[in-house]
Write a protein that holds these residues in place. Structure first.
Motif, PDB file in Angstrom:
ATOM      1  N   THR A 118     -22.387   5.047   1.200  1.00 14.85           N
ATOM      2  CA  THR A 118     -21.555   6.125   2.140  1.00 14.85           C
ATOM      3  C   THR A 118     -20.627   5.773   3.083  1.00 14.85           C
ATOM      4  O   THR A 118     -19.183   5.363   3.492  1.00 14.85           O
ATOM      5  CB  THR A 118     -22.841   6.405   3.493  1.00 14.85           C
TER       6      THR A 118
ATOM      7  N   SER B  77     -18.898   8.703  -2.183  1.00 16.65           N
ATOM      8  CA  SER B  77     -18.782  10.028  -0.610  1.00 16.65           C
ATOM      9  C   SER B  77     -20.433  10.745  -1.230  1.00 16.65           C
ATOM     10  O   SER B  77     -21.181  10.926  -0.316  1.00 16.65           O
ATOM     11  CB  SER B  77     -17.631   9.943  -0.027  1.00 16.65           C
TER      12      SER B  77
ATOM     13  N   ILE C 168     -27.029  10.695   6.718  1.00 12.25           N
ATOM     14  CA  ILE C 168     -26.328   9.880   7.017  1.00 12.25           C
ATOM     15  C   ILE C 168     -26.103  10.669   8.976  1.00 12.25           C
ATOM     16  O   ILE C 168     -26.579  11.745   9.082  1.00 12.25           O
ATOM     17  CB  ILE C 168     -24.940  10.551   6.258  1.00 12.25           C
ATOM     18  N   THR C 169     -25.983   9.649   9.621  1.00 12.84           N
ATOM     19  CA  THR C 169     -25.815  10.432  11.127  1.00 12.84           C
ATOM     20  C   THR C 169     -24.314  10.411  11.993  1.00 12.84           C
ATOM     21  O   THR C 169     -23.988   8.795  11.826  1.00 12.84           O
ATOM     22  CB  THR C 169     -26.436   9.935  12.087  1.00 12.84           C
ATOM     23  N   LEU C 170     -24.317  10.805  12.781  1.00  8.24           N
ATOM     24  CA  LEU C 170     -22.418  10.971  13.848  1.00  8.24           C
ATOM     25  C   LEU C 170     -22.781   8.960  14.685  1.00  8.24           C
ATOM     26  O   LEU C 170     -22.208   8.358  14.316  1.00  8.24           O
ATOM     27  CB  LEU C 170     -22.804  11.129  14.430  1.00  8.24           C
ATOM     28  N   GLN C 171     -24.432   9.081  14.767  1.00 11.46           N
ATOM     29  CA  GLN C 171     -24.467   7.476  15.845  1.00 11.46           C
ATOM     30  C   GLN C 171     -23.941   6.525  14.590  1.00 11.46           C
ATOM     31  O   GLN C 171     -23.146   5.601  15.339  1.00 11.46           O
ATOM     32  CB  GLN C 171     -26.021   7.925  15.771  1.00 11.46           C
TER      33      GLN C 171
ATOM     34  N   LEU D  44     -22.230   6.270  11.991  1.00 12.48           N
ATOM     35  CA  LEU D  44     -21.029   6.389  11.792  1.00 12.48           C
ATOM     36  C   LEU D  44     -20.067   5.717  12.667  1.00 12.48           C
ATOM     37  O   LEU D  44     -19.297   4.809  12.982  1.00 12.48           O
ATOM     38  CB  LEU D  44     -20.637   7.205  11.446  1.00 12.48           C
ATOM     39  N   ALA D  45     -20.734   5.674  13.470  1.00 13.53           N
ATOM     40  CA  ALA D  45     -20.103   4.972  15.076  1.00 13.53           C
ATOM     41  C   ALA D  45     -20.361   4.000  15.155  1.00 13.53           C
ATOM     42  O   ALA D  45     -19.466   3.071  14.942  1.00 13.53           O
ATOM     43  CB  ALA D  45     -20.373   6.492  16.341  1.00 13.53           C
ATOM     44  N   THR D  46     -21.207   3.495  14.804  1.00 19.16           N
ATOM     45  CA  THR D  46     -21.833   2.300  14.350  1.00 19.16           C
ATOM     46  C   THR D  46     -21.014   1.690  13.860  1.00 19.16           C
ATOM     47  O   THR D  46     -20.670   0.562  13.732  1.00 19.16           O
ATOM     48  CB  THR D  46     -23.215   1.849  14.214  1.00 19.16           C
TER      49      THR D  46
ATOM     50  N   ALA E 177     -17.570   2.031  12.218  1.00 20.25           N
ATOM     51  CA  ALA E 177     -15.905   2.518  12.780  1.00 20.25           C
ATOM     52  C   ALA E 177     -16.083   1.542  12.391  1.00 20.25           C
ATOM     53  O   ALA E 177     -14.451   1.182  12.290  1.00 20.25           O
ATOM     54  CB  ALA E 177     -16.526   3.871  14.268  1.00 20.25           C
TER      55      ALA E 177
END
Length: 302
Positions: free
Chosen positions: A35, A199, A208-211, A213-215, A217
């Motif tokens: 990812t 991908s 894959i989580t939004l959290q 991806l934010a970590t 980023a």
């Protein structure tokens, strides 16, 4: 562009790539290697897309449209890039930034060997002592014991294996860039292939989580925009104007910057034997590129 300007671009690429090893490690805190690779290469493709679009319009106006053969070459380079980057990224989960930087650089002596096998270009004699020096340096880097090979961790082995696709990519990228008559279209195309492939694999194989991806980023942004969008692109641009030997020497300095940034930001440390091993690997890389250039200059002083 002068030769000095081209070498300056390549040195900038080496600095960016060396620092990107830190970002590649930090990014793994939120997402998996597939990812992380996929998202950052898609971001890199977006960065260079405007330049690629303008270049393609210019070439089309000159009657140089992309054909099926050129697209296949771009796909091949994208696949090689994806393989090398993903293997390196997996390896970074089990080794240090310093080790990864130096072990990745083993692709440099491989390039002339592959050219000899597949393109019938006989390597300079310096390839053989350089290859031995790289093996000796790896032995020192892993502890300088007769059981050093068994001490290579899984992460080290992944990074070592990535040297082969890197070498094939370096062998072909200049030839393909000349065939396409441009650098930006090739850069964007191979980034897109790499990003889509990684991908897709990440969606299938990794959580894959939004959290997450934010970590990741910040690391994704740095490595995507700078390492991919800027670093890999200026490598292609620079190598169109620099002597191949000069380019390899300058780009091999990535290993030094990886060790420097690893020490500054991640606390990586090497033993005296490890430092000697790093020096031996770097000296071997420089040797295999410098001696052929020196011989050519002596044969043709003008």
């Amino acid at each position: 562009m002068t030769r000095v300007q081209a070498n300056a671009l390549l040195l900038l690429a080496a600095v960016i790539w060396g620092s990107a090893f830190v970002g590649q490690v930090l990014g793994m805190a939120g997402v998996g290697p597939l990812t992380f690779t996929g998202v950052r290469f898609l971001l890199g493709a977006l960065v260079v897309l405007p330049l690629a679009w303008r270049e393609r319009r210019t070439l089309q106006a000159q009657g140089h449209a992309l054909g099926a053969a050129e697209l296949r070459w771009i796909a091949l380079l994208g696949a090689l890039l994806c393989t090398g980057v993903v293997m390196q990224q997996i390896g970074l989960m089990g080794t240090t930034v310093t080790n990864a930087g130096f072990l990745t650089a083993l692709y440099v002596p491989l390039v002339p060997l592959l050219a000899w096998v597949f393109q019938r270009q006989a390597p300079h004699w310096s390839v053989w002592p350089a290859a031995a020096g790289c093996l000796g340096g790896t032995w020192l880097l892993t502890g300088a014991s007769f059981g050093a090979a068994s001490q290579l961790g899984r992460g080290d082995l992944w990074v070592l294996a990535s040297a082969l696709p890197w070498a094939v990519h370096v062998l072909l990228v200049g030839q393909v860039a000349n065939r396409l008559r441009g650098a930006y279209g090739l850069a964007c195309g191979q980034f897109l292939v790499c990003g889509v492939a990684a991908s897709a694999a990440g969606l299938a194989l990794e959580p894959i989580t939004l959290q997450g991806l934010a970590t990741a980023a910040g690391a994704i942004a740095y490595t995507g925009v700078l390492s991919v969008g800027v670093g890999f692109t200026i490598q292609v641009v620079g190598q169109r104007h620099a002597h191949p030997a000069d380019a390899a020497i300058v780009l091999s300095s990535e290993t030094v910057f990886a060790a420097l940034f690893g020490a500054l930001f991640l606390g990586d440390r090497l033993t005296s034997a490890g430092l000697l091993g790093c020096g031996l690997i770097l000296a071997s890389i420089v040797l295999v590129q410098t001696l052929p250039l020196l011989r050519a200059r002596l044969a043709n002083p003008s």
